[in-house]
Design an enzyme around this catalytic site. Sequence first.
Site, PDB file in Angstrom:
ATOM      1  N   GLU A 160       0.860  -1.403   0.087  1.00  0.00           N
ATOM      2  CA  GLU A 160       0.025   0.029   0.103  1.00  0.00           C
ATOM      3  C   GLU A 160       0.858   1.180   0.005  1.00  0.00           C
ATOM      4  O   GLU A 160       0.545   2.350   0.593  1.00  0.00           O
ATOM      5  CB  GLU A 160      -1.068  -0.082   1.242  1.00  0.00           C
ATOM      6  CG  GLU A 160      -1.994  -1.277   0.899  1.00  0.00           C
ATOM      7  CD  GLU A 160      -3.057  -1.294   1.741  1.00  0.00           C
ATOM      8  OE1 GLU A 160      -3.746  -0.105   2.031  1.00  0.00           O
ATOM      9  OE2 GLU A 160      -3.900  -2.269   1.978  1.00  0.00           O
TER      10      GLU A 160
ATOM     11  N   SER B  17       7.812   2.838   2.198  1.00  0.00           N
ATOM     12  CA  SER B  17       8.107   3.917   2.968  1.00  0.00           C
ATOM     13  C   SER B  17       8.611   5.103   2.063  1.00  0.00           C
ATOM     14  O   SER B  17       8.490   6.284   2.394  1.00  0.00           O
ATOM     15  CB  SER B  17       8.976   3.729   3.862  1.00  0.00           C
ATOM     16  OG  SER B  17       8.751   2.766   4.774  1.00  0.00           O
TER      17      SER B  17
HETATM   18  N1  CAA Z   1      -6.134  11.239  -3.748  1.00  0.00           N
HETATM   19  C1  CAA Z   1      -6.840  11.708  -4.892  1.00  0.00           C
HETATM   20  N2  CAA Z   1      -6.132  12.012  -5.753  1.00  0.00           N
HETATM   21  C2  CAA Z   1      -4.691  11.743  -5.924  1.00  0.00           C
HETATM   22  C3  CAA Z   1      -4.245  11.313  -4.791  1.00  0.00           C
HETATM   23  C4  CAA Z   1      -4.747  11.197  -3.631  1.00  0.00           C
HETATM   24  N3  CAA Z   1      -4.408  10.469  -2.437  1.00  0.00           N
HETATM   25  N4  CAA Z   1      -2.767  11.147  -5.156  1.00  0.00           N
HETATM   26  C5  CAA Z   1      -2.797  11.487  -6.330  1.00  0.00           C
HETATM   27  N5  CAA Z   1      -3.818  11.880  -6.852  1.00  0.00           N
HETATM   28  C6  CAA Z   1      -4.176  12.706  -8.115  1.00  0.00           C
HETATM   29  C7  CAA Z   1      -3.632  13.676  -8.600  1.00  0.00           C
HETATM   30  O1  CAA Z   1      -4.277  14.741  -8.107  1.00  0.00           O
HETATM   31  C8  CAA Z   1      -3.326  13.678 -10.188  1.00  0.00           C
HETATM   32  O2  CAA Z   1      -4.410  14.224 -10.542  1.00  0.00           O
HETATM   33  P1  CAA Z   1      -4.581  15.109 -11.974  1.00  0.00           P
HETATM   34  O3  CAA Z   1      -3.714  14.497 -13.128  1.00  0.00           O
HETATM   35  O4  CAA Z   1      -5.985  15.179 -12.305  1.00  0.00           O
HETATM   36  O5  CAA Z   1      -4.038  16.296 -11.614  1.00  0.00           O
HETATM   37  C9  CAA Z   1      -3.158  12.341 -10.249  1.00  0.00           C
HETATM   38  O6  CAA Z   1      -3.662  11.633  -9.285  1.00  0.00           O
HETATM   39  C10 CAA Z   1      -1.817  11.784 -10.720  1.00  0.00           C
HETATM   40  O7  CAA Z   1      -1.181  12.004  -9.609  1.00  0.00           O
HETATM   41  P2  CAA Z   1       0.486  12.332  -9.446  1.00  0.00           P
HETATM   42  O8  CAA Z   1       1.043  12.994 -10.669  1.00  0.00           O
HETATM   43  O9  CAA Z   1       0.977  12.618  -7.953  1.00  0.00           O
HETATM   44  O10 CAA Z   1       0.687  10.791  -9.843  1.00  0.00           O
HETATM   45  P3  CAA Z   1       2.302  10.075  -9.797  1.00  0.00           P
HETATM   46  O11 CAA Z   1       2.437   9.094 -10.890  1.00  0.00           O
HETATM   47  O12 CAA Z   1       3.336  10.917  -9.531  1.00  0.00           O
HETATM   48  O13 CAA Z   1       2.007   8.933  -8.802  1.00  0.00           O
HETATM   49  C11 CAA Z   1       2.242   8.231  -6.368  1.00  0.00           C
HETATM   50  C12 CAA Z   1       1.576   9.361  -7.357  1.00  0.00           C
HETATM   51  C13 CAA Z   1       1.860   8.759  -5.148  1.00  0.00           C
HETATM   52  C14 CAA Z   1       3.675   7.819  -6.451  1.00  0.00           C
HETATM   53  C15 CAA Z   1       1.366   6.961  -6.775  1.00  0.00           C
HETATM   54  O14 CAA Z   1       1.498   6.394  -7.905  1.00  0.00           O
HETATM   55  C16 CAA Z   1       1.329   6.116  -5.423  1.00  0.00           C
HETATM   56  O15 CAA Z   1       0.742   5.934  -4.515  1.00  0.00           O
HETATM   57  N6  CAA Z   1       2.203   4.751  -5.897  1.00  0.00           N
HETATM   58  C17 CAA Z   1       2.198   3.813  -5.045  1.00  0.00           C
HETATM   59  C18 CAA Z   1       1.180   2.665  -5.224  1.00  0.00           C
HETATM   60  C19 CAA Z   1       0.827   1.770  -4.257  1.00  0.00           C
HETATM   61  O16 CAA Z   1       0.757   2.193  -3.026  1.00  0.00           O
HETATM   62  N7  CAA Z   1       0.640   0.697  -4.346  1.00  0.00           N
HETATM   63  C20 CAA Z   1       0.218  -0.408  -3.686  1.00  0.00           C
HETATM   64  C21 CAA Z   1      -1.022  -1.395  -4.111  1.00  0.00           C
HETATM   65  S1  CAA Z   1      -1.927  -2.237  -3.222  1.00  0.00           S
HETATM   66  C22 CAA Z   1      -1.196  -3.396  -2.489  1.00  0.00           C
HETATM   67  O17 CAA Z   1       0.084  -3.259  -2.186  1.00  0.00           O
HETATM   68  C23 CAA Z   1      -1.649  -4.720  -2.587  1.00  0.00           C
HETATM   69  C24 CAA Z   1      -2.658  -4.997  -1.919  1.00  0.00           C
HETATM   70  O18 CAA Z   1      -3.425  -6.197  -2.335  1.00  0.00           O
HETATM   71  C25 CAA Z   1      -2.846  -4.589  -0.599  1.00  0.00           C
END
Ligand code: CAA
Length: 389
Positions: free
Chosen positions: A371, A374
Amino acid sequence: MSETALFSLTEEHEMIRQAARDFAQKEIAPIAAEFDETGDFPSKTIKKMGEMGFMGIEVPEEFGGAGMDTLSYVLALEEICKADASHGAIMSVNNSLFCYGLLKFASDPQKQKYLRAVASGQAIGAYSLTEPMSGSDAGTMRSRAVRDGDHYVINGRKSWVTSGPVADYVVLFTMTDADKKHHGITAFIIETDKPGFHVGKKEPKLGIRASATSEIVFEDYRVPAENRLGDEGQGFKIAMTVLDAGRIGIASQALGIAEAAYEASLLYAKEREAFGQPIGQFQGVAFKLADMKTRIEAARLLTYNAALAKEKTKKSGGRFTLEASMAKLFASETAMFVTHEAVQIHGGMGYSRELPIERYFRDAKITEIYEGTSEIQRLVISRLETGLR
Ligand code: CAA
């Protein structure tokens, strides 16, 4: 268990915490080592947790849930994870990644059909964003959904799906228009008993071994357009919004693991003697306990604060991204620190599978990874603080 001066719990909070603690200690703690060993999915106890309302704590009763607040969810999850983080992982994904997503973005008929079943514990929900070549960089997925009349046809491989092998329904994120990158991702509610859905490779994991994790594979899977969650292109925003809630769940999980490791260490430090005195009398051990305790209490404050921040947005709207990421970052690193120290305090017994200490240590590691690692939490926090990207 300490109480924090900042958070006064209501009678309802105390009740759900006590109910979760009693159930976890009586029914989960005694079987945790065996399920860790075999890696089997603990269906019976998960079903009971559903009957007790633990699988949809924040979902209103009209949709099959317990209708409680976020702090209730956090308190219950913390207690379950104190007994076993695997049960906690299943509970967390069901509550925050599946139910919260549907509660926030599903249509009423979707809620009646899917949310009700999962929140009431009659069905298991999963969430699928990650792919073999797209983890932290979640916007670069390769799976595809192509519109075909009143259906979409999905092809591709998703990975690291918690509850993947056992889920009845999955919230799936896939690309409907690759040229639009983030804005080309769409979310769907997937029924796993339909042709074209396959459970792929099971992940042989270091920890949380009783939570089933696998790849899921789509081969010309046809999903009705009415199962789309939100609009076309809204998927990435839904995924991120839902992960904000999920990260509070993982912070609670980390807190529960850390507490279990700390309490065992405290007991051991008072009972185990070396050189004619309890080892807790040696400053080398006593100061470890002081650091463990202090970090746990700080993690608790951040986690409960994130729960309250989320609760507030239910009325006022807005986001709780910062609070959730800070809680997840600090609590997961606390769990790693505390379990590492717990193994050290227990010495050889900490390394032995005869005690749960080594399991706490293995289980803690995932909280720094799933999720959002870090590193991703630090990226989210620093971007929000600086406004720079
Ligand atoms: N809430 C709402 N919208 C959001 C947001 C949030 N927390 N974070 C980003 N957004 C929106 C932005 O506003 C942006 O919108 P616009 O394009 O309309 O302006 C859009 O999303 C893109 O945002 P970013 O440009 O910030 O995107 P990025 O490519 O730089 O990525 C990141 C941001 C924080 C790195 C994100 O990709 C991320 O959180 N990555 C990690 C993914 C993750 O946690 N994966 C785990 C999956 S679940 C798992 O582990 C399996 C399971 O079964 C438990």
